[in-house]
Design a protein around this motif. Structure first.
Motif, mmCIF file in Angstrom:
data_model
loop_
_atom_site.group_PDB
_atom_site.id
_atom_site.type_symbol
_atom_site.label_atom_id
_atom_site.label_comp_id
_atom_site.label_asym_id
_atom_site.label_seq_id
_atom_site.Cartn_x
_atom_site.Cartn_y
_atom_site.Cartn_z
ATOM 1 N N GLY A 80 39.697 43.961 30.605
ATOM 2 C CA GLY A 80 39.495 44.101 29.168
ATOM 3 C C GLY A 80 40.290 43.123 28.320
ATOM 4 N N ASP A 81 40.769 42.065 28.905
ATOM 5 C CA ASP A 81 41.601 41.120 28.178
ATOM 6 C C ASP A 81 40.998 39.727 28.316
ATOM 7 O OD1 ASP A 81 43.703 39.883 26.873
ATOM 8 O OD2 ASP A 81 45.225 40.989 27.982
ATOM 9 N N THR A 82 40.835 39.040 27.207
ATOM 10 C CA THR A 82 40.230 37.705 27.259
ATOM 11 C C THR A 82 41.241 36.608 26.976
ATOM 12 O OG1 THR A 82 39.596 37.893 24.947
ATOM 13 C CG2 THR A 82 37.958 38.574 26.594
ATOM 14 N N ILE A 83 42.508 36.938 27.066
ATOM 15 C CA ILE A 83 43.545 35.943 26.783
ATOM 16 C C ILE A 83 43.619 34.931 27.926
ATOM 17 C CG2 ILE A 83 45.964 36.189 27.437
ATOM 18 C CD1 ILE A 83 46.432 37.216 24.690
ATOM 19 N N PRO A 84 43.673 33.634 27.642
ATOM 20 C CA PRO A 84 43.857 32.653 28.708
ATOM 21 C C PRO A 84 45.136 32.990 29.490
ATOM 22 C CG PRO A 84 43.324 31.571 26.638
ATOM 23 C CD PRO A 84 43.581 33.008 26.323
ATOM 24 N N THR A 85 45.015 32.987 30.826
ATOM 25 C CA THR A 85 46.108 33.484 31.652
ATOM 26 C C THR A 85 46.362 32.599 32.855
ATOM 27 O OG1 THR A 85 45.604 35.761 31.001
ATOM 28 C CG2 THR A 85 46.885 35.489 33.012
ATOM 29 N N MET A 86 47.650 32.435 33.178
ATOM 30 C CA MET A 86 48.088 31.809 34.421
ATOM 31 C C MET A 86 48.888 32.854 35.185
ATOM 32 S SD MET A 86 50.429 28.445 35.075
ATOM 33 C CE MET A 86 49.099 27.346 34.649
ATOM 34 N N LEU A 87 48.572 33.041 36.462
ATOM 35 C CA LEU A 87 49.271 33.999 37.312
ATOM 36 C C LEU A 87 49.821 33.238 38.517
ATOM 37 C CD1 LEU A 87 46.128 35.392 36.719
ATOM 38 C CD2 LEU A 87 47.575 37.332 37.201
ATOM 39 N N GLY A 88 51.075 33.450 38.820
ATOM 40 C CA GLY A 88 51.638 32.761 39.969
ATOM 41 C C GLY A 88 52.846 33.463 40.524
ATOM 42 N N VAL A 149 49.330 29.753 42.603
ATOM 43 C CA VAL A 149 49.152 29.806 41.158
ATOM 44 C C VAL A 149 47.651 29.789 40.870
ATOM 45 C CG1 VAL A 149 49.576 28.651 38.957
ATOM 46 C CG2 VAL A 149 51.346 28.631 40.730
ATOM 47 N N PHE A 150 47.230 30.726 40.015
ATOM 48 C CA PHE A 150 45.834 30.833 39.593
ATOM 49 C C PHE A 150 45.788 30.791 38.072
ATOM 50 C CE2 PHE A 150 46.173 33.222 43.547
ATOM 51 C CZ PHE A 150 45.126 32.705 44.284
#
Length: 178
Positions: A80-88, A149-150
Motif C-alpha cells: 500500500g505504499d508508492t514511495i520510491p524505495t531502496m532496500l538493502g 540491494v534492491f
C-alpha cells in the motif's frame, strides 16, 4: 571529511541482528524513522531537489524459525505504499543455488525470496566486483551471497546510474557494500 551524520540503530537480539544507519544531513532531510522487527526504514528528502524516497536497511533472520516473519515484514513494508524505495542489507537468504559456494540452498526459501522480489517488481542493483558477500570463516569455507540491494522501479528511474561495489572484507564475515 567532516560530514554531519545522524545515526539510528536497531539493537541486536542476542548474538544476531543489529542495524546501524547513518544519514548525511548535509545532503538529506530526515522526514521519519520507522523501526520494524528485522529492519529500519528512513524517509528522506534530498535537499537539492526535494525528491523524497525511503531507504530500508534489513537484517533477515539467520534462523529457520524467523525467516517466515522476515519475508512477511518485507511484504508489509511495501504494501500500500508508492514511495520510491531502496532496500538493502543482510537478507540471510539466497536467490539461487549458485549463490552458495557449496550449491546447497533450501529451495523453499529461494522461492519465497524470489517471489517477494517479483511481486513488488524490484530491481536488484548487481554487485559487479564480487560473487559472494559472506564467508563462514571456517576451515571448510562456505561462501554465499546474502547481502544485497534492491530498489523499486521509480527509484531506479531517478537514479539510473546507481551502482554497487564491494569493499575489502576486514575483520568480519561480511563484505561491506558501497
Amino acid at each position: 571529511l567532516n560530514r554531519n551524520f545522524e545515526w539510528h540503530h536497531l539493537p541486536a537480539k542476542g548474538s544476531a541482528g543489529g542495524i546501524l544507519v547513518g544519514v548525511d544531513e548535509d545532503l538529506f532531510d530526515i522526514v521519519s524513522w520507522i523501526d520494524y522487527d528485522f529492519s529500519v526504514a528512513c524517509l528522506l528528502r534530498c535537499k537539492n531537489s526535494e525528491y523524497t524516497f525511503r531507504v530500508v536497511a534489513v537484517y533477515g533472520s539467520p534462523y529457520e524459525e524467523g525467516k517466515e516473519e522476515f519475508i512477511s515484514e518485507l511484504h508489509q513494508i511495501l504494501l500500500g505504499d508508492t514511495i520510491p524505495t531502496m532496500l538493502g542489507g543482510d537478507f540471510n537468504l539466497v536467490r539461487f543455488q549458485s549463490d552458495k559456494s557449496n550449491g546447497r540452498a533450501d529451495p523453499k526459501w529461494c522461492l519465497k525470496f524470489n517471489t517477494w522480489i517479483e511481486i513488488w517488481g524490484l530491481i536488484e542493483i548487481k554487485l559487479s566486483s564480487r560473487l559472494f558477500t559472506w564467508g563462514n570463516n571456517q576451515a571448510d569455507l562456505i561462501m554465499s551471497t546474502i547481502d544485497r540491494v534492491f530498489c523499486t522501479t521509480d527509484l531506479e528511474a531517478n537514479f539510473p546510474l546507481c551502482s554497487l561495489s564491494a569493499l575489502p572484507r576486514v575483520g568480519s564475515d561480511h563484505t561491506p557494500l558501497l
